[in-house]
Design an enzyme around this catalytic site. Sequence first.
Site, PDB file in Angstrom:
ATOM      1  CB  ALA A  15      -0.908  -0.023   1.296  1.00 15.87           C
ATOM      2  CG  ASN A  16       0.035   4.522  -1.881  1.00 15.52           C
ATOM      3  OD1 ASN A  16      -0.921   5.353  -1.329  1.00 15.52           O
ATOM      4  ND2 ASN A  16      -0.186   4.003  -2.924  1.00 15.52           N
ATOM      5  NE  ARG A  17       5.020   7.483   4.238  1.00  7.46           N
ATOM      6  CZ  ARG A  17       5.335   7.401   5.650  1.00  7.46           C
ATOM      7  NH1 ARG A  17       4.285   7.744   6.713  1.00  7.46           N
ATOM      8  NH2 ARG A  17       6.402   6.791   5.903  1.00  7.46           N
TER       9      ARG A  17
END
Length: 411
Positions: free
Chosen positions: A217-219
């Site tokens: 995932a990412n932020r």
Amino acid sequence: MTVALEKTLADKKILLIISGGIAAYKTPDLIRRLRERGAIVQPVMTPSAQEFVTALTVGAVAAKPVYTDLFSREDEQDVGHIRLAREADLIVVAPATADLMAKLAQGFANDLASAILLARKVPLLIAPAMNPAMWANPATQRNIVLLKQDGVQFVGPEIGEMAESGESGLGRMSEPLSIVAAIEAALVPENLPLAGKRIIMTSGPTHEPIDPVRYIANRSSGKQGHAIAQALAKLGADVQLVSGPVTIPNPVGVHVTHVETAREMLQAVEAKLPADAAVMVAAVADWRTANASDQKIKKNPDEAAPTLSMTENPDILATIGHHHQRPQLVVGFAAETNDLLVNAERKLIKKGADIIVANDVSDVENIGSVMGGDHNIVHIVSHEGIEEWPEMSKEQVAGRLSLLITEKLTK
Ligand code: CTP
């Protein structure tokens, strides 16, 4: 010479609930301005509202009897709260106190105002007004989230000095003319500048599975994309939002499709074509695991740690930018840690976009203040040049970008 105002609200029935804050003193002015535009205003006052402005004044300006009691024999025989709640085109609460918002969020109905609100079947717009500390209190903030989820529309509050304490902050009721504009937007959507325009959007991160319980995932929080979707919907657009996994609520009045992976996102976006514009804000994962497992990968002391092999995801913005059904306007974002503008210009050409909104994420120590945070500093990169915008909240960026999109779509 007096110039006759356009009757933008001709014959619209507005039930105006006045609750007990000092801003109640502005409601006679609000009523006057609504009536000038052709609206029929039926006032209801809570007992504490009458401490700030009299029912006599309000009734005189509205040219209507003011209803105040749930159990007044006369009021109930004449109208009844159910009928009051149903026959309006729109219910407006101005000012909406913290107390009234709490009741509304929880579904209380122990006085005329809250009983009407619980029995309503028509749209509701509220203009909050309270001390900044009361607005900022977690209890009020929780209620705001619940009310927005329930489809309640908000106008304000604004930043300003409080009449009673001289304290400054977020909590002042919007001025009557801003409330009138919000009422017009709620009631006469065909007059809004983006009415009839279909806009496809992406927002949030994507999750790319490694196995059934793990993912890459990412932020991205989706805050910026969702705020843009909300701002475009407020201008009357038919917003079709494809959102990756986020924890924030769906924007009100927006059609939302939830997806997990980049490939699902692309499929959902393409299914929504044709459209007038595409605004791609999602932080799409560039790669997914090529060897995702159908079963949870187990630790095995005899084997080395597993190796993830990656494969490239489709580029959704580039696909839409070069699509045979390409929307008239294609907007992308670019988060860069270096060579912000050069990279953004490259993306503009390569992805076939008309505008790239570039944001500098070079401050890696503070990456959380942009991705997941509430503020943004952006440059608008287009074929006409580069425009630098000052630091703004994500809502402000959304407001300004939606006006730019309006200009491009309606010129
Ligand atoms: N984008 C997309 N699909 C992808 C990757 C990016 O639609 N697979 C879109 C994003 O929504 C954004 C724009 O492309 O509007 C730029 O995203 P960014 O992550 O900055 O660019 P990348 O193409 O990933 O380039 P790089 O990683 O090389 O910076």
